[in-house]
Every structure is written in structure tokens, then in C-alpha cells.
Design a protein around this motif. Structure first.
Motif, short mmCIF file in Angstrom:
data_model
loop_
_atom_site.label_atom_id
_atom_site.label_comp_id
_atom_site.label_asym_id
_atom_site.label_seq_id
_atom_site.Cartn_x
_atom_site.Cartn_y
_atom_site.Cartn_z
N ARG A 31 0.92 -1.41 0.10
CA ARG A 31 -0.05 0.03 0.15
C ARG A 31 0.83 1.45 0.07
NH1 ARG A 31 -3.56 -2.56 3.42
NH2 ARG A 31 -2.40 -1.86 5.30
N GLU A 32 1.92 1.16 0.94
CA GLU A 32 2.59 2.31 0.97
C GLU A 32 3.47 2.55 -0.38
OE1 GLU A 32 5.27 2.26 4.46
OE2 GLU A 32 3.56 2.14 5.79
N LEU A 33 3.92 1.62 -1.03
CA LEU A 33 4.69 1.64 -2.33
C LEU A 33 3.84 2.15 -3.34
CD1 LEU A 33 7.35 -1.24 -2.32
CD2 LEU A 33 7.74 1.13 -2.88
N TYR A 43 7.25 -5.01 -8.32
CA TYR A 43 8.04 -4.12 -9.26
C TYR A 43 9.18 -3.68 -8.74
CZ TYR A 43 3.79 -4.17 -12.31
OH TYR A 43 2.66 -4.33 -12.78
N TYR A 44 9.09 -3.09 -7.49
CA TYR A 44 10.18 -2.69 -6.78
C TYR A 44 11.18 -3.42 -6.74
CZ TYR A 44 12.83 -0.29 -2.99
OH TYR A 44 13.81 0.18 -2.18
N GLU A 45 11.05 -4.83 -6.24
CA GLU A 45 11.92 -5.85 -6.07
C GLU A 45 12.77 -5.87 -7.57
OE1 GLU A 45 13.29 -7.93 -3.87
OE2 GLU A 45 12.53 -6.55 -2.62
N ALA A 77 5.09 -8.55 -15.33
CA ALA A 77 5.74 -7.18 -14.81
C ALA A 77 6.57 -6.50 -15.43
CB ALA A 77 6.09 -7.87 -13.40
N VAL A 78 7.59 -7.07 -16.15
CA VAL A 78 8.38 -6.41 -17.08
C VAL A 78 7.78 -5.78 -18.26
CG1 VAL A 78 10.41 -6.49 -18.55
CG2 VAL A 78 10.55 -7.84 -16.36
N GLU A 83 6.14 -0.54 -20.42
CA GLU A 83 4.85 0.52 -20.57
C GLU A 83 5.46 1.87 -19.59
OE1 GLU A 83 0.96 -0.58 -20.11
OE2 GLU A 83 1.37 -2.38 -20.97
N LEU A 84 5.67 1.87 -18.66
CA LEU A 84 5.96 2.78 -17.84
C LEU A 84 7.46 3.66 -18.35
CD1 LEU A 84 5.13 1.18 -14.37
CD2 LEU A 84 3.78 3.13 -15.18
N GLY A 85 8.16 2.90 -19.02
CA GLY A 85 9.41 3.55 -19.42
C GLY A 85 10.57 3.48 -18.49
N TRP A 86 10.30 2.54 -17.27
CA TRP A 86 11.25 2.13 -16.20
C TRP A 86 12.33 1.06 -16.78
CZ3 TRP A 86 7.52 1.87 -11.37
CH2 TRP A 86 6.87 3.31 -11.43
N VAL A 87 11.88 0.20 -17.72
CA VAL A 87 12.68 -0.90 -18.00
C VAL A 87 12.69 -1.02 -19.54
CG1 VAL A 87 12.88 -3.44 -17.99
CG2 VAL A 87 12.49 -2.22 -15.93
N GLN A 88 13.67 -1.35 -20.10
CA GLN A 88 13.72 -1.69 -21.67
C GLN A 88 14.20 -3.37 -21.81
OE1 GLN A 88 16.62 0.85 -23.53
NE2 GLN A 88 15.15 2.14 -24.30
#
Lengths: 151, 151
Positions: A31-33, A43-45, A77-78, A83-88
Motif C-alpha cells: 500500500r505504501e509503495l 515491481y520494486y524488487e 511485470a516487465v 510501458e512505464l518506461g522504467w525498463v527496456q
């Protein structure tokens, strides 16, 4: 079936407390993340594992192993993180069937920002509740379970 | 942000081991329940809570609290359990907006059958790996976290 080794009272109480603790703690941190960084803990992991790798890149198979995720759950997840542009994603030159996941600069910035609040949550909801002795015990207990399940 | 209380090495190692243990253990028990009884652990927990209640019935709000589930997650799970014929829903006569979940005889039989394998899994993958002392410590650690998060 007749010889099922049922739990005794102490084990029963321990098991109930343990699954309650796991569920309450993971829900709280999730919830906090989600509130502070717009992502679930899974996703954080993944972002953490990539941030620790050389060049912020890992083969999908290694990433699955390090994040203890099934291949299908990880792929899902990837795809979201892309989509979020955080990973390619990038194909492996040396392995036609393989591919890399790479943390983008944007993903790294998001992770850095998220880490402050998340670590504070882990400290508040877990470590602040335990003595030094209990921290050591929790590590030993956890390692016993991990060793058994990864043997 | 400057005063984030980062984890020291011991805490970092403990946290990593703990989340690995949680993930490996819950995945393993989930897989076993799915294989042997055709349900995930969350469903099993709901059936257990109902089986312990008088007349095998609980208001949905009490069931959510006892299974530590959000209302929406619980509604979803109970809908699936209804489809399977393991749980029935019934309106509360004394509260127009409330409803009960009731364990059916079929659901009770499924739970009894599932319990043998599941308890064996909990014993094999957790309690067989721990000393008596560690079982007590795990309970105390878990209760500290639960008390903090339910205060």
C-alpha cells in the motif's frame, strides 16, 4: 492420511501469527509503495535487482531467479515496467531465444525516490518492532527456510 | 529525505532472507494446495475461518477481518468459492446491507481432505527446519509485527 503430523498448539499459534504477520506486513508495504511510488512491491524488487547488476542489465532468466519470480509472472511485470518506461527489453546477441531487461535512467530515478519511503516502512513496521537478538534470529530462521526450499 | 534510516548490513541481509523465505514458502504451499486440492492458499484460509465459526457461518465483514483480507479481494474469492459450491451467501435478516458466507457440506469435505496435505507441507517446509527455540522465537517476532500493525 491417518499419519498426518498435525500441528500442536504452539505450532498452530506460531503458524497463525506468522501468516498474519506476513500478510499484514506485505499488504502495508505494498500500500505504501503504491501510494508513494505508484508500484507494487514486486515491481520494486525487480528494479532493485536490475540496479544492482552490472550496466543495470540482467538476462530475463537471471532476473527471474534473483527476484524469485516465475517466468510468466516476471514477463507480465516487465511488460508493465516497459510501458512505464522504467525498463527496456533487448535481445541477447549471443542467444537467439534469450533477452535482457535493462533499467532505464527514468527507472533508476523512480527507484531512488521510492527507496527512501520503502526503507522507512521496512524499518518502522519490522525492525523497529524487534530487538537486535530477534533480528539475528529472524535471519537464521529465514535462511533455514530458504536453504531448504532452494536445495 | 536526507534522514532516511537506511538498513545496516545485518538488517539488509535479514530483510533479503526474510522476503525470500516468505516468497519461496508461500509459493511452495500455494503450488501444493493447487496441485492437491485445486485451490490457492487464500481460499484455504477462508474455508478454515468458516469451519471454525459457529454453524460454519460468518458475516462477510467478520470474515474479511479474520482472514485479513480486503473486502474487494474477499468478495472476489467468495464468488469463486460459491461457483465451486464450497460456500453459500445468505442475506443477514438483521442488516439489509450485510450478508453471511456459509461453508457448505461439500466445502467442509474439501477442506478436510485438503488439510492433511497442507499441514504436512507446513510441517515439512517450515517446522521441520526449525528448533523448538526457533518456533517460539518466530511466534514472538510475528506477534510483535501483528501487534504493531493492528494497533
Amino acid at each position: 492420511m491417518a499419519d498426518t503430523r498435525w500441528l500442536n498448539d504452539e505450532e498452530q499459534r506460531t503458524w497463525r501469527a506468522f501468516i498474519s504477520a506476513i500478510q499484514l506486513l506485505t499488504d502495508q508495504l505494498d500500500r505504501e509503495l503504491q501510494r508513494d511510488a505508484g508500484m507494487p512491491h514486486a515491481y520494486y524488487e525487480i528494479l532493485v535487482r536490475l540496479s544492482e547488476a552490472p550496466n543495470h542489465a540482467l538476462r530475463m532468466s537471471d532476473l527471474a531467479e534473483r527476484s524469485l519470480s516465475s517466468r510468466s509472472r516476471l514477463s507480465h511485470a516487465v511488460a508493465k515496467l516497459e510501458e512505464l518506461g522504467w525498463v527496456q527489453r533487448q535481445d541477447c546477441p549471443e542467444d537467439r531465444r534469450g533477452s535482457y531487461a535493462i533499467l532505464t535512467d527514468k527507472g533508476f530515478a523512480v527507484l531512488e525516490k521510492a527507496a527512501h519511503g520503502h526503507v522507512e516502512g521496512v524499518r518502522t513496521h519490522l525492525f523497529d518492532q524487534l530487538s537486535h537478538q530477534q533480528v539475528r534470529e529472524l535471519r537464521e530462521i529465514s535462511e533455514a527456510v530458504v536453504n531448504h526450499l532452494t536445495d
